[in-house]
Design an enzyme around this catalytic site. Structure first.
Site, PDB file in Angstrom:
ATOM      1  CG  HIS A 129       2.396  -6.263   5.950  1.00 15.63           C
ATOM      2  ND1 HIS A 129       3.665  -5.798   5.684  1.00 15.63           N
ATOM      3  CD2 HIS A 129       1.762  -5.247   6.590  1.00 15.63           C
ATOM      4  CE1 HIS A 129       3.773  -4.556   6.130  1.00 15.63           C
ATOM      5  NE2 HIS A 129       2.638  -4.187   6.691  1.00 15.63           N
ATOM      6  CG  ASP A 131       5.116  -6.795   2.206  1.00 20.50           C
ATOM      7  OD1 ASP A 131       4.276  -7.029   3.092  1.00 20.50           O
ATOM      8  OD2 ASP A 131       4.920  -5.959   1.301  1.00 20.50           O
ATOM      9  CG  ASP A 161       4.698  -1.156   8.439  1.00 22.03           C
ATOM     10  OD1 ASP A 161       3.960  -2.139   8.240  1.00 22.03           O
ATOM     11  OD2 ASP A 161       4.803  -0.223   7.625  1.00 22.03           O
ATOM     12  CD  GLU A 195       0.420  -3.025   3.897  1.00 17.98           C
ATOM     13  OE1 GLU A 195      -0.420  -2.125   4.085  1.00 17.98           O
ATOM     14  OE2 GLU A 195       1.642  -2.802   3.890  1.00 17.98           O
ATOM     15  CD  GLU A 196       4.785  -1.656   3.666  1.00 25.37           C
ATOM     16  OE1 GLU A 196       4.303  -0.648   3.143  1.00 25.37           O
ATOM     17  OE2 GLU A 196       4.881  -1.801   4.899  1.00 25.37           O
ATOM     18  CG  ASP A 222      -4.354  -5.452   8.593  1.00 23.80           C
ATOM     19  OD1 ASP A 222      -3.259  -5.886   9.007  1.00 23.80           O
ATOM     20  OD2 ASP A 222      -4.542  -5.163   7.380  1.00 23.80           O
ATOM     21  CG  HIS A 469       6.928   3.057   5.491  1.00 23.28           C
ATOM     22  ND1 HIS A 469       6.097   3.203   4.423  1.00 23.28           N
ATOM     23  CD2 HIS A 469       6.574   1.897   6.080  1.00 23.28           C
ATOM     24  CE1 HIS A 469       5.244   2.183   4.377  1.00 23.28           C
ATOM     25  NE2 HIS A 469       5.517   1.385   5.376  1.00 23.28           N
TER      26      HIS A 469
HETATM   27 ZN   LIG Z   1       2.332  -2.209   7.279  1.00 22.30          ZN
END
Ligand SMILES: [Zn+2]
Ligand SMILES: *[C@@H]1O[C@H](CO)[C@@H](O)[C@H](O)[C@H]1NC(C)=O
Ligand SMILES: *[C@@H]1O[C@H](CO)[C@@H](O)[C@H](O)[C@H]1NC(C)=O
Length: 509
Positions: A129, A131, A161, A195-196, A222, A469
């Site tokens: 992803h 985003d 990520d 995705e987030e 994934d 994150h």
């Molecule tokens: Zn992710």
């Protein structure tokens, strides 16, 4: 990765070391030996100095585009448009190849169809992803979208990520095409843009499109677990975990209505008091530990030989020690999340004025469901614990844990990923299945295959887990290069029609 991440095995704090070991039952501890990675393979391809420079610059440029997802339906659209233009510019080979077709899905997501030469082989999908979660400058050593390099690390939101994968996959295909590669097996590359915040506009639409076209997939790859060094306490060698399932989730709102009134003559109980007591009961009564009933047991069994004595014996005899290990895992939040459905109180709204009895109060609780439970079973336990008819329960969103993907010797996707990990991360002593405690876009593909594998080709040490994150997310440039190699070899390795016949390992009894 949407919340949770690889942290599941962190903090495996071993009170077990204190466990007095008196049972002389050691014989089963060697049951699981890792078959040697099949020999006689190509050595990992070396990228030229110029290519290494290119791949670094490509990731750096992508990190600088702030493709942030804020909430469902609210994403940084202009940055995402910029990202679309960016990949066209950096991967000209991919966008001009006669057998690669590109479509934009849901406005900002990307689907690439790479046509293989043998139409009889079932295609697979590589997901990533584009985003990222928001990041402000505060607490960062360098601004999160500046993509600065320090001591061999590229810093920035998305370096772990998941732009490392989104850009890494396209980079691998670009390099393969430059080498006149034509795949035998067809595959898709799906790069989601939300995705987030659910994946509903990106990955879900990509999956729906493939489903409408009648596609069945050999496997889905994934993001998810990773190469872990010093993360599982008791194992010093790096091991790789591939997520074969992920937890389910429920977002539940509890609401209490009561008669509004003046605070000078209050009722015996107010909506705030009733609701607070209800959510407190949920927090004080965690869901039961299910260690031994879900796939996390297999992770420990398979890793058994990697632990130092006496843990190798404990882990090799989980048929006996599972209850003890389960109790140790329950103690810390990160491992507690592996053994039970977690309960997190996340929102509380109540009150209008200091001297007014509030007419209502609501609270939101987020549950992450252990693979051995279902949404219905969790709701049943919640009703029994709340046990107050004045508290109304309202499910905002819920899905069951994902089915466990196969990981035996005949599982094409698992074995191809495992072999590729051994090829690229040769230091890794073992590849084992694991449980993702966070969710990924791949869950939208359950109707297309029974084989979904969640592995990020990144190398994480214990202190890195908080960067996902969190603050100062970064990737070692050397490891990013290996990430590109991982996808490069994954595409090549998937070209075989079927797995070679497994040969019995010499250690097997
Ligand atoms: Zn992710
Ligand atoms: C909870 O209460 C707040 C404040 O009144 C309101 O904005 C919100 O929509 C409510 N949430 C739900 C899910 O009812
Ligand atoms: C899978 O198929 C079922 C049954 O048709 C449907 O209810 C469900 O929404 C589908 N799941 C996804 C993720 O598309």
């Amino acid at each position: 990765m949407a919340r949770g991440g690889a942290a599941g095995l962190a903090g495996f704090g071993l009170g077990l070391a204190l466990f007095v070991f008196t049972v002389p039952l050691l014989l089963r501890s060697c049951r699981f030996s890792e078959p040697q990675a099949e020999g006689a393979r190509r050595r990992p391809v070396g990228f030229s100095a110029q290519e290494k420079e290119q791949l670094r610059e490509a990731l750096r440029g992508a990190i600088r585009i702030p493709t942030v997802s804020f909430s469902p339906g609210k994403v940084a659209t202009s940055a995402m448009e910029e990202f679309s233009a960016y990949i066209r510019k950096v991967f000209p080979g991919v966008f001009s190849s006669s057998f690669v077709q590109h479509e934009v899905i849901g406005g900002y997501s990307h689907l690439f169809t790479v046509q293989g030469s043998d139409p009889h082989l079932q295609p697979y999908v590589l997901l990533a992803h584009l985003d990222v979660v928001p990041a402000s400058d505060e607490g960062w050593e360098v601004p999160p979208f500046s993509a600065q390099e320090r001591d061999g690390f590229l810093y920035g939101r998305g370096t772990l990520d998941d732009k490392n994968a989104a850009i890494g996959i396209l980079q691998a295909l670009e390099f393969l095409l430059k080498r006149q590669y034509r795949p035998v097996r067809s595959f898709y590359i799906g790069i989601g843009h939300d995705e987030e915040v659910s994946g509903n506009d990106g990955a879900r639409k990509i999956a729906a499109k493939l489903e409408r076209a009648g596609v069945r997939l050999s496997f889905v790859s994934d993001e998810g677990l990773a190469v872990l060094e010093g993360v599982v306490k008791g194992i010093s060698e790096p091991v790789a975990l591939v997520g074969t399932t992920e937890k389910g989730a429920i977002t539940l709102t509890l609401t209490v209505h009561s008669e509004p009134g003046h605070s000078s003559f209050p009722p015996k109980e107010t909506s705030i008091g009733i609701l607070a007591a209800a959510v407190s009961r949920l927090e004080q009564n965690p869901m039961p530990s299910l260690f031994g009933k879900g796939p996390e047991l297999v992770t420990f069994e398979q890793l058994a030989t990697q632990f130092a004595f006496p843990l190798n014996v404990v882990m090799g005899n989980l048929w006996l020690f599972a209850p003890v290990v389960g109790r140790v895992l329950e103690r810390e939040p990160s491992t507690s999340a592996l053994v039970r459905t977690t309960t997190a109180l996340t929102l509380f709204h109540a009150g209008v004025k200091a001297n007014v009895i509030p007419p209502f109060a609501n609270a939101t609780v987020n549950f992450r469901i252990h693979p051995a439970q279902t949404v219905e079973e969790v709701l049943e336990l919640v009703r029994a614990t709340v046990a107050d008819e004045r508290v109304k329960l309202n499910v905002q969103d819920a899905f069951d844990p994902l089915p466990v993907s196969p990981y035996d010797e005949d599982s094409f996707g698992f074995q191809i990923i495992r072999r590729t990990i051994h090829e690229v991360f040769s230091e890794v002593s073992m590849v084992a299945p694991g449980v993702c405690i966070g969710n990924t876009d791949s869950r939208h593909f359950v109707n297309l295959t029974d084989s979904i594998y969640r592995f990020s080709p990144i190398w994480l040490k214990r202190e890195d887990l908080g960067r996902i994150h969190g603050l100062n997310e970064r990737i070692s440039l050397e490891m990013y290069e290996r990430g590109v190699q991982f996808y490069f070899h994954l595409m090549e390795n998937s070209d075989i029609a079927q797995l070679p016949k497994p040969h019995k390992s010499a250690h097997e009894l």
